[in-house]
Design a protein around this motif. Sequence first.
Motif, short mmCIF file in Angstrom:
data_model
loop_
_atom_site.label_atom_id
_atom_site.label_comp_id
_atom_site.label_asym_id
_atom_site.label_seq_id
_atom_site.Cartn_x
_atom_site.Cartn_y
_atom_site.Cartn_z
N LEU A 1 49.57 31.60 34.90
CA LEU A 1 50.59 31.74 33.85
C LEU A 1 50.35 32.98 33.00
CD1 LEU A 1 51.01 28.06 32.63
CD2 LEU A 1 52.79 29.49 33.64
N SER A 2 49.10 33.20 32.61
CA SER A 2 48.81 34.34 31.74
C SER A 2 49.04 35.67 32.46
CB SER A 2 47.37 34.27 31.21
OG SER A 2 46.44 34.23 32.28
N LEU A 3 48.67 35.74 33.74
CA LEU A 3 48.89 36.97 34.50
C LEU A 3 50.37 37.22 34.76
CD1 LEU A 3 45.98 36.78 37.11
CD2 LEU A 3 46.15 38.30 35.13
N ALA A 4 51.13 36.14 34.95
CA ALA A 4 52.56 36.29 35.22
C ALA A 4 53.35 36.63 33.97
CB ALA A 4 53.10 35.00 35.85
N LEU B 1 49.76 34.73 21.64
CA LEU B 1 50.81 33.81 22.09
C LEU B 1 50.71 33.56 23.59
CD1 LEU B 1 53.86 35.21 20.07
CD2 LEU B 1 52.66 33.05 19.67
N LEU B 2 50.33 34.59 24.32
CA LEU B 2 50.15 34.46 25.77
C LEU B 2 49.03 33.48 26.08
CD1 LEU B 2 50.64 35.45 28.71
CD2 LEU B 2 48.98 37.26 28.26
N GLY C 1 37.92 43.25 16.90
CA GLY C 1 38.15 44.59 16.36
C GLY C 1 38.12 45.69 17.39
N LEU C 2 37.68 45.39 18.61
CA LEU C 2 37.63 46.37 19.69
C LEU C 2 38.31 45.77 20.92
CD1 LEU C 2 33.91 47.58 19.42
CD2 LEU C 2 35.93 48.57 18.32
N ASP C 3 38.75 46.63 21.82
CA ASP C 3 39.44 46.17 23.03
C ASP C 3 38.51 45.29 23.87
OD1 ASP C 3 41.48 47.72 22.12
OD2 ASP C 3 41.29 49.28 23.64
N GLY C 4 38.88 44.02 24.02
CA GLY C 4 38.11 43.11 24.84
C GLY C 4 36.89 42.52 24.18
N SER D 1 42.15 33.01 28.69
CA SER D 1 41.49 34.17 28.09
C SER D 1 41.18 35.22 29.14
CB SER D 1 40.19 33.73 27.39
OG SER D 1 40.46 32.81 26.36
N LEU D 2 40.78 34.77 30.33
CA LEU D 2 40.50 35.71 31.42
C LEU D 2 41.76 36.47 31.81
CD1 LEU D 2 38.37 36.74 33.43
CD2 LEU D 2 39.07 34.89 34.98
N GLY D 3 42.89 35.76 31.88
CA GLY D 3 44.16 36.41 32.19
C GLY D 3 44.54 37.41 31.11
N PHE D 4 44.30 37.04 29.85
CA PHE D 4 44.60 37.96 28.75
C PHE D 4 43.72 39.20 28.81
CE2 PHE D 4 43.49 39.38 24.43
CZ PHE D 4 44.74 39.83 24.00
N LEU D 5 42.46 39.03 29.21
CA LEU D 5 41.54 40.17 29.30
C LEU D 5 42.07 41.23 30.26
CD1 LEU D 5 38.83 41.48 28.56
CD2 LEU D 5 37.76 40.11 30.38
N TRP D 6 42.83 40.82 31.26
CA TRP D 6 43.43 41.78 32.20
C TRP D 6 44.24 42.83 31.44
CZ3 TRP D 6 42.90 42.16 37.48
CH2 TRP D 6 43.81 43.00 38.14
N PHE D 7 44.88 42.42 30.37
CA PHE D 7 45.73 43.32 29.58
C PHE D 7 45.03 43.85 28.33
CE2 PHE D 7 48.27 39.92 31.53
CZ PHE D 7 48.99 40.67 32.45
N ASN D 8 43.92 43.20 27.95
CA ASN D 8 43.22 43.56 26.73
C ASN D 8 42.02 44.47 26.97
OD1 ASN D 8 41.08 42.14 24.32
ND2 ASN D 8 42.95 43.21 23.77
N ALA D 9 41.65 44.67 28.24
CA ALA D 9 40.52 45.54 28.56
C ALA D 9 40.85 46.98 28.16
CB ALA D 9 40.19 45.46 30.04
N TYR D 10 39.82 47.73 27.82
CA TYR D 10 40.01 49.11 27.35
C TYR D 10 40.64 49.99 28.43
CZ TYR D 10 38.90 53.69 25.39
OH TYR D 10 38.98 54.96 24.91
N PRO D 11 41.65 50.80 28.08
CA PRO D 11 42.39 50.82 26.82
C PRO D 11 43.43 49.70 26.81
CG PRO D 11 43.25 52.51 28.27
CD PRO D 11 42.12 51.86 29.01
N ALA D 12 43.41 48.89 25.79
CA ALA D 12 44.23 47.68 25.75
C ALA D 12 45.72 47.99 25.75
CB ALA D 12 43.89 46.87 24.50
#
Length: 360
Positions: free
Chosen positions: A36-39, A77-78, A195-198, A249-260
């Motif tokens: 769901l988070s990746l989609a 929200l994701l 405060g930082l990406d990821g 959270s793992l799915g969100f990290l896909w989009f939050n990893a540097y550079p977010a």
Amino acid sequence: MLYLLLYPLHKYYSGFNALRYETLRSVLAGLAALALSLALGPILIDRFRALHIGQTIREVVPQTHQKKAGTPTMGGLLIVASMLAATLLLANVLNPYVWIAIFVTLTFGAIGFSDDYFKLTRGKGLGLSGPAKLVWSFSCAFIAAAWLFLYLGFDTHLTVPFLKNVHPDLHTWFYIPFAMLVIVGCSHAVNLTDGLDGLAIGPVMTVALTYWVFSYVAGNIKFATYLQIPYIANVGEVAIFCASVIAASLGFLWFNAYPASMMMGDVGALSLGGAIGTVAVLCKQELALVIAGGVFVAEAASTIIQRYYFKATGGKRFFLMAPLHHHFELRGIPETVVVIRFWIVSIVCALVALSTLKLR
């Protein structure tokens, strides 16, 4: 919901009997939350950009952060949507412990959403005031704690890490404030860490994984008896909630990893921190949270030390900047290095916390 619909079919098809195991449903919930988070991630990012829902950067943070202004925010929200959908699908929705965790996640998420919304509409990062966030946070935590201890008759003894025969009883009227402090403290500590990406999402996953183990063994009478920890009937269902937190959270990290390309905002940080603090209370491992969440504790402590040292010394600073991750940034350590090192520390803290199950 799927659990309640499908598990009764085990009377006719033996394969459905496997759904009674929290471990299997944790895996299924994790896969559902991750999918769901990746989609939904790209859809939310595009939508936030279209609506100009972007991160506001305070002037007091390192100047290297100014380039992040406008990055889609409220990505929490994701996480919340994915984890709650997976939990409702695979957990036993008749379990009161699951609903307490969901209640705190939603209410703390609502507080964070209000803060993010006001920052966007008022400009200059003017969200909810600090006292207002604390009042609302403690109010929601009080409802959850009162529900747990007054309505469900929850045990008020503490479990002390490494000491198997020490179980001080705080009694209801002392334990409720203590439980509130655990929930609110964890929530705001996670918020300070974001405060930082990821940076925040990594420790959130390691702590959630730690409490997946804690909740599972606490809800299993054989493991609880063997490990000499409090057995809490039916709390094993909270493991499905924890698995959903980890995977979302793992799915969100896909989009939050540097550079977010997306930031979680207060809606994510406050809800995730509140969820972790609540699970710590539910499985009677509140004090172990200080160990497992060592990164969050250090970030919160650095902020408190900085504030009081500044007042006591008439303007001098103990750290170059607080929270702690900014201190390392200003010492010239690249953002990505700071994040990875904090993740490593978080993994070590999680392992130490898990060792308390056996080292008693």
